[in-house]
Design an enzyme around this catalytic site. Structure first.
Site, PDB file in Angstrom:
ATOM      1  N   ASP A 100      41.633   1.988  69.433  1.00  0.00           N
ATOM      2  CA  ASP A 100      42.716   3.521  68.873  1.00  0.00           C
ATOM      3  C   ASP A 100      41.667   4.734  68.351  1.00  0.00           C
ATOM      4  O   ASP A 100      40.341   4.557  67.337  1.00  0.00           O
ATOM      5  CB  ASP A 100      43.181   2.871  67.595  1.00  0.00           C
ATOM      6  CG  ASP A 100      44.932   4.048  67.401  1.00  0.00           C
ATOM      7  OD1 ASP A 100      44.569   5.653  67.515  1.00  0.00           O
ATOM      8  OD2 ASP A 100      46.227   3.530  67.459  1.00  0.00           O
ATOM      9  N   ASP A 201      45.130   9.285  69.424  1.00  0.00           N
ATOM     10  CA  ASP A 201      46.095   9.750  67.821  1.00  0.00           C
ATOM     11  C   ASP A 201      45.704  11.097  67.764  1.00  0.00           C
ATOM     12  O   ASP A 201      45.192  12.073  67.342  1.00  0.00           O
ATOM     13  CB  ASP A 201      44.963   9.079  66.688  1.00  0.00           C
ATOM     14  CG  ASP A 201      46.389   8.988  65.550  1.00  0.00           C
ATOM     15  OD1 ASP A 201      47.935   8.345  65.470  1.00  0.00           O
ATOM     16  OD2 ASP A 201      46.088   9.483  64.527  1.00  0.00           O
ATOM     17  N   GLU A 259      48.964  10.575  71.636  1.00  0.00           N
ATOM     18  CA  GLU A 259      50.052  10.618  70.730  1.00  0.00           C
ATOM     19  C   GLU A 259      50.329  11.453  70.813  1.00  0.00           C
ATOM     20  O   GLU A 259      49.546  12.271  69.554  1.00  0.00           O
ATOM     21  CB  GLU A 259      49.745   9.625  69.200  1.00  0.00           C
ATOM     22  CG  GLU A 259      50.420   9.757  68.598  1.00  0.00           C
ATOM     23  CD  GLU A 259      50.354   9.735  67.315  1.00  0.00           C
ATOM     24  OE1 GLU A 259      51.860   9.093  66.492  1.00  0.00           O
ATOM     25  OE2 GLU A 259      49.850   9.540  66.485  1.00  0.00           O
ATOM     26  N   HIS A 324      52.579   0.762  65.167  1.00  0.00           N
ATOM     27  CA  HIS A 324      52.538   0.058  63.629  1.00  0.00           C
ATOM     28  C   HIS A 324      53.544   1.679  62.491  1.00  0.00           C
ATOM     29  O   HIS A 324      53.468   1.600  61.528  1.00  0.00           O
ATOM     30  CB  HIS A 324      51.221   0.453  64.034  1.00  0.00           C
ATOM     31  CG  HIS A 324      50.709   1.647  64.306  1.00  0.00           C
ATOM     32  ND1 HIS A 324      50.648   2.514  65.668  1.00  0.00           N
ATOM     33  CD2 HIS A 324      50.206   3.085  63.821  1.00  0.00           C
ATOM     34  CE1 HIS A 324      49.795   3.643  65.422  1.00  0.00           C
ATOM     35  NE2 HIS A 324      49.353   4.053  64.537  1.00  0.00           N
ATOM     36  N   ASP A 325      54.332   2.420  63.757  1.00  0.00           N
ATOM     37  CA  ASP A 325      55.146   3.288  62.446  1.00  0.00           C
ATOM     38  C   ASP A 325      55.945   3.843  63.087  1.00  0.00           C
ATOM     39  O   ASP A 325      56.391   4.734  62.256  1.00  0.00           O
ATOM     40  CB  ASP A 325      54.265   4.817  63.835  1.00  0.00           C
ATOM     41  CG  ASP A 325      52.382   5.382  63.148  1.00  0.00           C
ATOM     42  OD1 ASP A 325      52.051   5.457  62.441  1.00  0.00           O
ATOM     43  OD2 ASP A 325      52.048   6.249  64.256  1.00  0.00           O
TER      44      ASP A 325
END
Length: 549
Positions: A100, A201, A259, A324-325
């Protein structure tokens, strides 16, 4: 049209949030040796790719999404030798390693920023976005995602730097070629160490308008306005991503997923259409409060159709309900009380019946649920704390503000993994960094691994089916009309194999239309396997069934 990197279509990705997965040394924080110790769990599940949320050196203002050393491992997570061991063991097991990466911004403790802020003429002075004060104040009215101004003043330079997120996350200046080369060479370094892919990200914000105009969006209670419409998905951002692809992604044949913030399937497709040479697939970011307030089975069904139509000729999909969000999927889309088990299985069966690469977020495979902490002080997520304070500023009571924070908090997905019914759910022998959901005595991996009818066993069966069924990994998608917004029908076909699945997105029974009921279909999986399986044609609450026809 087949992509050149066709192996991407055979991945089943498992996302680990390292801080919450497994602690190996009793400090209450998950770490890389802890992940290594739990690889048997992942192998048993059948996944073949591991996505690690950031493990780079970081002061943890935003749980690792504020990187202070791109070629170093966070002390709390272990050492580079630990990472090497994890990578080697994953590869032995046929598991790809996906890192990530955060390159829209760094930490304000990164050496680049520490040098950049010292003066206007140092070698790193242009690695970040600096602007002079305007009328003695910030350069414009833009708000940070985490509340307050998106600008922070530095006396040494007499200037403000821009931060879309926390003030400890200054945005990198992608207009600087030297900065871009630093990023590309760092990515290349990781690939040479064994990384098989990157999840990148917040990638849709790289290019900013150089004049930084005021935003016309309504101000927040603190007086600042969001700037998403001004900075999201600009042409320059797509050009930078194509540079990244040409420099690193394509030469090294790595898997990539971006993302991105996108308002519709067409905008999402601009990041992943094969001809554009950007990402293999994209994860759309939707603010939790927006998704909670707007989702419905009807909308989800239409979104699935739109996403498929946008990419079916020339692209690929990242398929996920959790990360995770986001709130836990069984708490948001299913029923985490009366129909906890069957609705968790239904969501899994729906997702894994769709075209694209499925992503499994840690704990999803055992049906972990949202956690409502009783006090705002119990939360770690800066977004939850900002939501609470914005509601207080708007005049809401502390109870109302807390309920809003509980609903959207990213900590719902970040409570520690529930391994067993021992103290701290088997996650740590110390004090966990974030509170553990009290339901761990019921919902844990140990309870499910030997139960043939558990949620975990359902995931194992789905992953095995996907690996053995070209119709699932390569097939076309047809969504037959069912006459009901809450009854999904999905038909997948490839080279003579056809799978037909039905998914009841409701706490009420639903009848499969007679014209769609397969006459000689073999039932492959049912979310009611514990109760004896599919009895049709009426589907029970949250029932899913997959046929081979």
């Amino acid at each position: 049209m087949e992509q050149k990197k066709d192996w991407v279509k055979d991945l089943i990705v498992y996302q680990v949030y390292p801080r919450s997965f497994q602690d190996s040394n009793g400090d209450g924080i998950g770490d890389i040796p802890g992940i290594l110790s739990r690889l048997d769990h992942l192998s048993a599940l059948g996944i073949n790719a591991l996505w690690l949320s950031p493990v780079f050196r970081s002061p943890n203002d935003d749980n690792g999404y504020d990187i202070s050393g791109y070629r170093e491992i966070m002390d709390e997570f272990g050492t580079m030798e630990d990472w090497d061991a994890l990578c080697a063991e994953c590869h032995k097991r046929g598991i790809k390693v996906i890192m990530d990466l955060v390159v829209n911004h760094s930490s304000d403790e990164h050496p680049w920023f520490l040098e950049s802020k010292t003066s206007r003429d140092n070698p790193k002075s242009d690695y970040y976005i600096w602007r002079d004060p305007k009328n003695g104040k910030e350069p414009n009215n833009w708000a940070s995602v985490f509340g307050g101004s998106a600008w922070e003043f530095v006396p040494e330079r007499g200037q403000y730097y821009y931060h879309l997120f926390s003030k400890k996350q200054p945005d990198l200046n992608w207009a600087n070629p030297a900065l871009r080369e630093e990023i590309f060479s760092m990515m290349e370094w990781w690939v040479k160490k064994g990384v098989d892919g990157f999840r990148v990200d917040a990638i849709s914000y790289l290019d900013k308008p150089q004049d930084f105009p005021d935003s016309a969006e309504p101000p927040q209670p603190d007086g600042y306005s969001f700037s998403s419409s001004l900075i999201n998905g600009r042409p320059g951002t797509h050009a930078y991503i194509r540079d990244m692809n040409r420099r690193v992604f394509s030469p090294y044949n790595v898997m990539t997923v971006g993302e991105v913030a996108s308002k519709d399937a067409e905008e999402l497709a601009r990041y992943v259409n094969t001809d554009r040479e950007e990402f293999d697939m994209a994860i759309p970011f939707v603010a939790p409060i927006v998704e909670i307030n707007t989702w419905s089975p009807k909308k989800m069904k239409q979104d699935i159709q739109n996403d498929y139509d946008a990419l079916k000729e020339n692209g690929w999909w990242a398929r996920f309900f959790s990360n995770h969000d986001k709130p836990r999927q069984v708490s948001l889309y299913g029923n985490d009380k009366e129909y906890w088990e069957v609705s968790a299985k239904m969501l899994a069966m729906l997702l894994h019946s769709l075209p694209g690469t499925p992503f499994v977020y840690q704990g999803e495979e055992i049906g972990m649920t949202n956690m409502r902490f009783p006090y705002i002080e119990d939360y770690n997520d800066p977004d939850a704390k900002n939501t609470y304070h914005q509601h207080i500023l708007a005049g809401d009571t502390p109870d109302v503000a807390l309920k809003e924070a509980q609903m959207i908090s990213r900590d719902n997905a970040r409570t520690p993994m529930q391994w067993n019914a021992t103290e701290n759910a088997g996650f740590t022998t110390g004090k966990p960094w974030l509170g553990i959901n009290p339901n761990y005595t019921k919902i844990n991996a140990e309870n499910q691994k030997n139960d043939p009818h558990s949620i975990f066993s359902c995931y194992k069966a789905l992953i095995a089916l996907r690996k053995s069924s070209p119709a699932l990994s390569r097939g076309d998608l047809e969504i037959p009309e069912t006459g009901s917004d809450t009854l999904f029908a999905l038909k997948r076909s490839y080279n003579g194999e056809t799978l037909l699945s039905f998914h009841n997105f409701s706490a009420e029974p639903s009848k499969i239309p007679a014209a769609l009921v397969p006459q000689n279909g073999e039932v492959l999986l049912s979310s009611y396997d514990r109760e004896g399986g599919y009895t049709g044609p009426n589907l029970r609450p949250y029932e899913s069934v997959i046929f081979r026809v």
